[in-house]
Design a protein around this motif. Structure first.
Motif, PDB file in Angstrom:
ATOM      1  N   TRP A 680      24.263 -43.564 -72.024  1.00  0.00           N
ATOM      2  CA  TRP A 680      23.205 -43.507 -71.215  1.00  0.00           C
ATOM      3  C   TRP A 680      22.400 -42.266 -70.998  1.00  0.00           C
ATOM      4  O   TRP A 680      21.803 -42.033 -70.040  1.00  0.00           O
ATOM      5  CB  TRP A 680      23.484 -44.405 -70.012  1.00  0.00           C
ATOM      6  CG  TRP A 680      23.854 -45.745 -70.052  1.00  0.00           C
ATOM      7  CD1 TRP A 680      25.030 -46.347 -70.006  1.00  0.00           C
ATOM      8  CD2 TRP A 680      23.239 -46.824 -70.646  1.00  0.00           C
ATOM      9  NE1 TRP A 680      25.111 -47.465 -70.393  1.00  0.00           N
ATOM     10  CE2 TRP A 680      24.025 -47.873 -70.918  1.00  0.00           C
ATOM     11  CE3 TRP A 680      21.797 -46.936 -71.280  1.00  0.00           C
ATOM     12  CZ2 TRP A 680      23.729 -48.980 -71.484  1.00  0.00           C
ATOM     13  CZ3 TRP A 680      21.426 -48.299 -71.902  1.00  0.00           C
ATOM     14  CH2 TRP A 680      22.350 -49.269 -71.820  1.00  0.00           C
ATOM     15  N   LEU A 681      23.352 -41.180 -71.323  1.00  0.00           N
ATOM     16  CA  LEU A 681      22.834 -39.680 -71.041  1.00  0.00           C
ATOM     17  C   LEU A 681      21.893 -39.377 -72.103  1.00  0.00           C
ATOM     18  O   LEU A 681      22.012 -39.505 -73.288  1.00  0.00           O
ATOM     19  CB  LEU A 681      24.154 -38.990 -71.008  1.00  0.00           C
ATOM     20  CG  LEU A 681      24.602 -39.133 -69.504  1.00  0.00           C
ATOM     21  CD1 LEU A 681      26.048 -38.208 -69.385  1.00  0.00           C
ATOM     22  CD2 LEU A 681      23.839 -38.653 -68.599  1.00  0.00           C
ATOM     23  N   PRO A 682      20.930 -38.434 -71.928  1.00  0.00           N
ATOM     24  CA  PRO A 682      19.746 -37.922 -73.085  1.00  0.00           C
ATOM     25  C   PRO A 682      20.558 -36.975 -73.923  1.00  0.00           C
ATOM     26  O   PRO A 682      21.581 -36.355 -73.440  1.00  0.00           O
ATOM     27  CB  PRO A 682      19.079 -37.249 -72.094  1.00  0.00           C
ATOM     28  CG  PRO A 682      19.802 -36.634 -70.967  1.00  0.00           C
ATOM     29  CD  PRO A 682      20.862 -37.692 -70.654  1.00  0.00           C
ATOM     30  N   GLN A 683      20.189 -37.304 -75.096  1.00  0.00           N
ATOM     31  CA  GLN A 683      20.731 -36.349 -76.199  1.00  0.00           C
ATOM     32  C   GLN A 683      20.158 -34.849 -75.740  1.00  0.00           C
ATOM     33  O   GLN A 683      19.144 -34.690 -75.319  1.00  0.00           O
ATOM     34  CB  GLN A 683      20.032 -36.568 -77.690  1.00  0.00           C
ATOM     35  CG  GLN A 683      20.816 -36.216 -78.638  1.00  0.00           C
ATOM     36  CD  GLN A 683      20.147 -36.910 -79.731  1.00  0.00           C
ATOM     37  OE1 GLN A 683      19.222 -37.061 -80.201  1.00  0.00           O
ATOM     38  NE2 GLN A 683      21.044 -36.954 -80.865  1.00  0.00           N
ATOM     39  N   ARG A 684      20.977 -33.934 -75.975  1.00  0.00           N
ATOM     40  CA  ARG A 684      20.754 -32.449 -75.533  1.00  0.00           C
ATOM     41  C   ARG A 684      21.059 -31.493 -76.706  1.00  0.00           C
ATOM     42  O   ARG A 684      22.039 -31.478 -77.322  1.00  0.00           O
ATOM     43  CB  ARG A 684      21.551 -32.214 -74.360  1.00  0.00           C
ATOM     44  CG  ARG A 684      21.301 -30.659 -73.884  1.00  0.00           C
ATOM     45  CD  ARG A 684      21.752 -30.478 -72.414  1.00  0.00           C
ATOM     46  NE  ARG A 684      21.153 -31.648 -71.621  1.00  0.00           N
ATOM     47  CZ  ARG A 684      19.743 -31.581 -71.088  1.00  0.00           C
ATOM     48  NH1 ARG A 684      19.141 -30.455 -71.502  1.00  0.00           N
ATOM     49  NH2 ARG A 684      19.497 -32.502 -70.254  1.00  0.00           N
ATOM     50  N   LYS A 790      19.425 -48.938 -79.495  1.00  0.00           N
ATOM     51  CA  LYS A 790      20.666 -48.809 -80.071  1.00  0.00           C
ATOM     52  C   LYS A 790      20.982 -47.388 -80.403  1.00  0.00           C
ATOM     53  O   LYS A 790      20.274 -46.875 -80.828  1.00  0.00           O
ATOM     54  CB  LYS A 790      20.820 -49.773 -81.545  1.00  0.00           C
ATOM     55  CG  LYS A 790      20.924 -51.116 -80.851  1.00  0.00           C
ATOM     56  CD  LYS A 790      21.341 -52.017 -82.222  1.00  0.00           C
ATOM     57  CE  LYS A 790      21.408 -53.285 -81.868  1.00  0.00           C
ATOM     58  NZ  LYS A 790      21.918 -53.832 -80.594  1.00  0.00           N
ATOM     59  N   PRO A 791      22.329 -46.945 -80.041  1.00  0.00           N
ATOM     60  CA  PRO A 791      22.631 -45.776 -80.752  1.00  0.00           C
ATOM     61  C   PRO A 791      22.309 -45.231 -82.128  1.00  0.00           C
ATOM     62  O   PRO A 791      22.248 -46.322 -82.880  1.00  0.00           O
ATOM     63  CB  PRO A 791      24.110 -45.634 -80.242  1.00  0.00           C
ATOM     64  CG  PRO A 791      24.373 -46.626 -79.192  1.00  0.00           C
ATOM     65  CD  PRO A 791      23.224 -47.669 -79.744  1.00  0.00           C
ATOM     66  N   GLN A 792      22.135 -43.924 -82.293  1.00  0.00           N
ATOM     67  CA  GLN A 792      21.710 -43.505 -83.809  1.00  0.00           C
ATOM     68  C   GLN A 792      22.696 -44.031 -84.776  1.00  0.00           C
ATOM     69  O   GLN A 792      22.398 -44.855 -85.887  1.00  0.00           O
ATOM     70  CB  GLN A 792      21.948 -42.053 -83.578  1.00  0.00           C
ATOM     71  CG  GLN A 792      21.541 -41.246 -85.068  1.00  0.00           C
ATOM     72  CD  GLN A 792      19.948 -41.811 -85.624  1.00  0.00           C
ATOM     73  OE1 GLN A 792      19.089 -41.969 -84.573  1.00  0.00           O
ATOM     74  NE2 GLN A 792      19.354 -41.961 -86.755  1.00  0.00           N
ATOM     75  N   GLN A 793      24.149 -44.157 -84.541  1.00  0.00           N
ATOM     76  CA  GLN A 793      25.102 -44.363 -85.369  1.00  0.00           C
ATOM     77  C   GLN A 793      24.690 -45.961 -85.702  1.00  0.00           C
ATOM     78  O   GLN A 793      24.897 -46.366 -87.062  1.00  0.00           O
ATOM     79  CB  GLN A 793      26.357 -44.311 -85.069  1.00  0.00           C
ATOM     80  CG  GLN A 793      26.830 -42.822 -84.977  1.00  0.00           C
ATOM     81  CD  GLN A 793      26.393 -42.093 -83.449  1.00  0.00           C
ATOM     82  OE1 GLN A 793      25.484 -42.629 -82.971  1.00  0.00           O
ATOM     83  NE2 GLN A 793      27.176 -41.150 -83.241  1.00  0.00           N
ATOM     84  N   GLN A 794      24.628 -46.844 -84.937  1.00  0.00           N
ATOM     85  CA  GLN A 794      24.803 -48.159 -84.997  1.00  0.00           C
ATOM     86  C   GLN A 794      23.284 -48.511 -85.750  1.00  0.00           C
ATOM     87  O   GLN A 794      23.183 -49.541 -86.728  1.00  0.00           O
ATOM     88  CB  GLN A 794      24.476 -48.800 -83.667  1.00  0.00           C
ATOM     89  CG  GLN A 794      25.783 -49.650 -83.368  1.00  0.00           C
ATOM     90  CD  GLN A 794      25.510 -50.394 -81.961  1.00  0.00           C
ATOM     91  OE1 GLN A 794      24.746 -51.307 -81.969  1.00  0.00           O
ATOM     92  NE2 GLN A 794      26.440 -50.042 -81.067  1.00  0.00           N
ATOM     93  N   VAL A 795      22.263 -47.892 -85.728  1.00  0.00           N
ATOM     94  CA  VAL A 795      20.906 -48.060 -86.219  1.00  0.00           C
ATOM     95  C   VAL A 795      21.319 -47.782 -87.760  1.00  0.00           C
ATOM     96  O   VAL A 795      20.894 -48.599 -88.620  1.00  0.00           O
ATOM     97  CB  VAL A 795      19.813 -47.137 -85.645  1.00  0.00           C
ATOM     98  CG1 VAL A 795      18.768 -47.248 -86.618  1.00  0.00           C
ATOM     99  CG2 VAL A 795      19.660 -47.390 -84.188  1.00  0.00           C
ATOM    100  N   VAL A 796      21.854 -46.539 -88.246  1.00  0.00           N
ATOM    101  CA  VAL A 796      22.275 -46.478 -89.468  1.00  0.00           C
ATOM    102  C   VAL A 796      23.173 -47.403 -90.037  1.00  0.00           C
ATOM    103  O   VAL A 796      22.862 -47.976 -91.123  1.00  0.00           O
ATOM    104  CB  VAL A 796      22.861 -44.896 -89.704  1.00  0.00           C
ATOM    105  CG1 VAL A 796      23.333 -44.828 -90.773  1.00  0.00           C
ATOM    106  CG2 VAL A 796      22.020 -43.962 -88.963  1.00  0.00           C
TER     107      VAL A 796
END
Lengths: 974, 110
Positions: A680-684, A790-796
């Motif tokens: 839940w934290l922003p990508q930095r 969804k998180p990036q990995q899951q999307v991929v």
């Protein structure tokens, strides 16, 4: 019942009854009145029954141990003077209760009112019967506090809130001054016992701190009794319901100030400081109060200023320092209570019947309510000091005392002249009260036609007026003996000669009385037109309004100064605050040790390269975690775990198996926790502009220096302590008694569940509370919009699944976790067995409730990780809140159980039992307590982790709802 | 050994203090965890370091000198658990703050 017990009952019963009264339904006027009335009468009967013991200077005492280590006991004592107050408080209390029953409207929530009234009665009784001056200060503040609640009873009204606040600030601040003053007196005397204090008059008066104590005590007394310059709060307190005004703000609470002056009169009066401050504060109050009373439009306002004036009279008498003046003061306390309470009640009836308290709108009520009018006329006459009424007698005594010759010319003139002027004004305002309200043409400006109130509502007034008459006509029989008893209580059995007869011959005081009566009547006639005009406020004085000064001070202190201070020292930013805290902590740690540190000595345990190596890894992990925490949170988390594991190994190394076990399982739980949160934290990503870089670099270096100093400081301190031999503390006690008294060989566990079980109980309660907070915070959790998807990995992965014809979406994730999830599912029962094993053996070997509970919760969490939230919850119903509740309940009940056998809370009982097949098993009640710990830890940990895990299920739903409501809003705007 | 542990405590403290002074909530949470390791070890070390002297009574020997000091251990044990609760609470507050304010800065705004 023994007499000493009666004393405790007299104070405790009102508070307990107040609790009962508070629980009644909100319209139970009759039940409340019956309850409160019965209690007041019972207390009055108790007070009356104590009379034989207090007559002739007798004292009844009752002591309860409170803080014996500090020499403080709860002491209840009653002497003649306190007895008089007890009778006033309970007697007038009863009358007020009866009156209240008819005064309160059916819409008013009466339980709150009666509960406060009874609590006030208890506080007041506690105050007058306190035999310990600290206890006295506590009851004193309690009366201020309950007065606040009662003034603010109709809290929907702004004037009630303001009046209540002002009364509280003034009287409670005075109460703090009083508390300080009493501490000073206690310091001077060396005891807080009132009897000891009262026997040390000379010590107190001759002590260098006498003036300090005097001023502080007087601040308390004068704020409470509304003496100049603190008189302004009392008129504003009239926003209270009239029974409160009658009871608190005329008959009892405002008398607490003069009560205190009388109480300390034998030990503090007679000095110049006392004489000048008390006499002249009283005299000024007397005159100003009487003067201002004449110009009030509001009936209650008139009575309030009159009360201020009469309290001034009493204070003046107490300031003079003669025994006869003291007698007059005590006499007037009783007289004033009788006539002023009845007048307030009459004013309340008038208000009730006509809907107004404005004297200019009222007139000719005599025709409509003749009984009430007659009663009010007699009571007003007593207030004015007309002969054959009680007010006349004490006022004559007052005049006599002021007319005494004094070598000081100023005093010789100021006192009698001031007294006569005040007398004139009091006659004038009494006339105004009577004439303005009851005589003249029939009222034509009223909204409704007034008539006589219910007979029972009039009874209290009738009774009080009867007392006024009885004391006024036959004082020797009615009040004589009781007054003597009260005086004897103050003067320790020594009663001066005084005469209560009505006729003392034609002398100066009589002349003063005649001047006051005639002059007052003329004054009223002369000012009649002015008073009925439209001009508002008191002439000459309306510019000097204490209220305005008070508000100015309030605004300055709590507004302007607070804002200025906040501007200088406050910040809404966390970093500077933490910086200051760390810097202060370092400074506080360094200062006492600076230059006093002994030379470092060689470590007592031999160096082990393996240990050094693991800490090389641990330290590197910590530093790397610090370095990575901004841009590589996952790495930082793993590194944190590394440092934690090395910590855990250190515990193993240095003989702390319990700590190591706990650290290990906590490490696992923390990692899972942070893993759940990371999503839940922003990508930095590292991208910063140039100018920020310079400033940030400076900050980073500065913080590195501070952190380095803090670390160095703690390292040096730790090293210094570790290289010195241990001091023999309380540890040996635990080692020696763990088995013989706690029935366990694991000392740490025995300490947790037995010796320090109360601490543990508090700690598990904290854990449970935290879990519930986490749960409720997350119920309203709204993730930031960019984290919802969804998180990036899951999307991929899902995209790959969709593109590949033979795969279904979600297959890749399932495949990734196939082997681990199988293992985790198989491990479920194994981990539970381990958890139970750790728990069961805890009392004798490393383990216990905390470790067992954490292990058990890991078993649950692993299932969530292996199968996913939905999969687990389809198969397993976990109710963590129930676990928390039952854990806490079991721990508490185990603790309470020892009470049944007459032992203190949480005493352990233990026994070995032979169980077939298993063998000899230790069975201690501590194990039951530990079971409570176990259940609570499982419940809390699972609740926290599940609540977090649920977010990924709830989040899409929540975001859909948020989007819908946002659309609805914009739609509405268009 | 004492020297090693003392340096370890110092390093953990320094890393933790540096992190709690940083602007991002996650840094603060890691920092607090590191500080709690340091503090737990510090309190633990107040009982002095003993090897092979776990405070578990063996063979009925109740001589205090045979065991390491159990008092700091009892204190630290609950501290570890409470530390976990604190981390959990802080983490959730951090997530909620991030949700409400849209940023993970400790002040709720960049």
């Amino acid at each position: 019942m023994p007499v000493s017990l009666l004393l405790i009952v007299i104070v405790a019963a009102p508070f307990l009854t107040a609790l009962v009264a508070a629980s009644f339904p909100s319209n139970a006027r009759n039940a409340e009145a019956w309850l409160s009335g019965t209690l007041s009468l019972a207390l009055l009967a108790i007070a009356l029954s104590l009379y034989p013991q207090v007559v002739d200077g007798g004292v009844v005492r009752s002591e309860i141990e409170w803080l014996p280590s500090l020499g403080l006991n709860l002491v209840f004592r009653i002497d003649g003077f306190a007895w008089l107050f007890c009778v006033l408080i309970t007697g007038i209390g009863f009358l007020v209760v009866l009156y209240t029953r008819y005064y309160m409207s059916p819409k008013d929530p009466v339980p709150r009112f009666f509960a406060f009234l009874l609590a006030f009665m208890g506080a007041m009784l506690g105050l007058v019967t306190s035999g310990n001056i600290i206890q006295l200060a506590i009851f004193w503040e309690l009366t201020s506090l309950i007065s606040f609640l009662l003034i603010g009873y109709w809290y929907h009204r702004g004037d009630a809130r303001d009046g209540a606040r002002m009364a509280l600030i003034v009287t409670a601040t005075g109460g703090l001054a009083l508390f300080a003053g009493l501490l000073v007196i206690g310091h001077i005397v060396g005891s807080y016992d009132l009897d000891v204090v009262l026997a040390s008059g000379d010590t107190i008066r001759n002590h260098p701190l006498y003036t300090v104590a005097l001023i502080l005590v007087l601040l308390g007394a004068m704020t409470k009794s509304a003496q100049f310059p603190f008189q302004f709060w009392l008129p504003h307190a009239m926003a209270a319901p009239t029974p409160v005004s009658a009871y608190l703000h005329s008959a009892t609470m405002v008398k607490a100030g003069v009560f205190l002056l009388v109480r300390f009169w034998p030990v503090m009066s007679g000095t110049d400081g006392w004489f000048w401050i008390v006499t002249f504060s009283g005299l000024i109050t007397l005159v100003i109060g009487a003067y201002a009373a004449l110009f009030q439009r509001d009936l209650k306002g008139l009575l309030a200023y009159s009360t201020i004036s009469h309290l001034g009279l009493i204070t003046t008498l107490l300031g003079m320092g003669t025994q006869l003046a003291l007698v007059a003061a005590i006499f007037h306390i009783a007289n004033h209570a009788a006539f002023k309470a009845s007048l307030f009640m009459a004013a309340g009836i008038i208000d009730h019947e006509t809907g107004t308290r404005d004297i200019r709108r009222l007139s000719g009520l005599y025709r409509l309510m003749p009984f009430t009018a007659t009663l009010a006329v007699i009571a007003s006459a007593a207030m004015a000091g007309v002969p054959l009424l009680n007010g006349f007698l004490s006022k004559e005594m007052f005049f006599t005392e002021t007319a005494e010759f004094d070598p000081n010319m100023f005093v010789n003139l100021a006192l009698p002249i001031g007294a006569t002027i005040a007398g004139m004004f009091s006659v004038a305002y009494s006339l105004r009260f009577v004439h303005g309200v009851f005589f003249g043409p029939p009222p034509d400006k009223l909204d409704k036609v007034p008539h006589e109130p219910p007979a029972l509502m009039r009874r209290p007034i009738e009774f009080l007026v009867f007392i006024c008459l009885a004391i006024g006509i036959i004082p020797g029989i009615t009040i004589g003996p009781y007054l003597a008893t009260a005086v004897a209580g103050v003067l320790d059995g020594d009663i001066p000669y005084y005469s209560l007869s009505i006729w003392h011959g034609f002398n100066l005081p009589l002349v003063m009385s005649i001047v006051a009566l005639v002059g007052g009547a003329l004054l009223y006639v002369a000012l009649y037109r002015y008073l009925n005009g439209d001009r508002d406020g008191t002439p000459l004085l309306h510019r000097f309004r204490g209220q305005r000064i008070f508000e100015m001070v309030l605004v300055t202190v709590t507004g302007r100064w607070a804002r200025a201070l906040n501007g200088i020292f406050g910040t809404r930013r966390l970093q500077p605050q933490l910086l200051i805290i760390v810097a202060l902590a370092v400074a506080v740690g360094v200062l006492p040790l600076w230059g006093r540190v002994d030379p470092l000595v060689a470590p007592p345990t031999p160096f082990d390269p393996v240990f050094a190596f693991i800490w090389l890894v641990g330290g590197a992990c910590a530093l790397a975690a610090a370095y990575q925490a901004k841009f590589h949170r996952f790495a930082a988390m793993i590194l944190l775990g590394g440092a934690g594991l090395v910590t855990c190994m250190t515990f193993v190394w240095f003989s702390a198996p319990d700590l190591a076990l706990t650290q290990l399982v906590v490490e696992i739980a923390t990692t899972v926790l942070i893993l759940l949160g990371l999503r839940w934290l922003p990508q930095r990503l590292p991208n910063v502009t140039m100018d920020q870089k310079v400033r940030d670099r400076f900050r980073r270096y500065r913080d590195m220096v501070i952190a380095g100093v803090a670390g160095l400081g703690l390292a040096v301190t730790a090293y210094l302590v570790m290289t010195r031999p241990a001091i023999d503390g309380i540890s040996s006690y635990f080692v020696e008694n763990a088995y013989s008294q706690g029935g366990g060989t694991n000392i740490v566990n025995v300490m947790l569940v037995d010796f320090r079980a109360f601490d543990t109980f508090g700690e598990i309660a904290v854990l449970g509370v935290v879990a519930l907070i986490v749960f409720s915070l997350l119920r309203r959790f709204r993730p930031a919009s960019e984290s919802v998807g969804k998180p990036q990995q899951q999307v991929v992965q899902n995209a790959f699944d969709t593109d590949t014809p033979e795969r279904n979406p979600g297959d890749t994730i399932a495949a990734y976790l196939l082997v681990p999830s199988q293992i985790m599912q198989w491990l479920f029962p194994v981990i539970i067995v381990v958890a139970v094993y750790l728990f069961m053996r805890g009392h004798d070997l490393p383990g216990g409730g905390f470790v067992g509970g954490l292990t058990m919760s890991i078993a649950f969490i692993l299932q969530y990780m292996a199968g996913g939230t939905r999969w687990v919850e389809d198969r397993l119903r976990i109710l963590p809140v129930i676990w928390i509740g039952s854990g806490l309940a079991i721990a508490l009940l185990t603790g309470l159980g020892s009470w049944l056998f007459g032992y203190p809370f949480l005493t352990t009982y233990f026994q070995y039992a032979d169980i077939p097949w298993i063998g000899r098993v230790p069975l201690a009640t501590a194990l039951l307590f530990d079971l409570g710990v176990f259940l609570l830890v499982v419940g809390s940990t699972v609740l926290i982790l599940i609540a977090l895990a649920h977010q990924s299920v709830r989040a899409p739903r929540a975001s859909r709802a948020a989007r819908r409501s946002a659309e609805a809003e914009t739609g509405g705007a268009n | 050994m004492e020297l090693v542990l003392a340096i370890a405590i110092g390093v953990l403290t320094a890393s933790g203090v540096y992190l709690i002074l940083r602007p991002r909530t996650f840094q603060v949470i890691i920092g607090l965890s590191l500080i709690s390791y340091a503090v737990n070890l510090f309190i633990f070390s107040m009982g002095r370091l003993r090897i092979d002297a776990a405070p578990v009574i063996t063979h009925g020997n109740t001589d205090p000198s045979a065991y390491t000091d159990p008092v700091p251990q009892a204190l630290v044990l609950t501290a570890i658990v409470i530390g976990f609760a604190m981390t959990a609470l802080f983490l959730v507050v951090m997530l909620a703050a991030r949700g409400f304010t849209g940023t993970d800065h400790v002040d709720g705004r960049d």
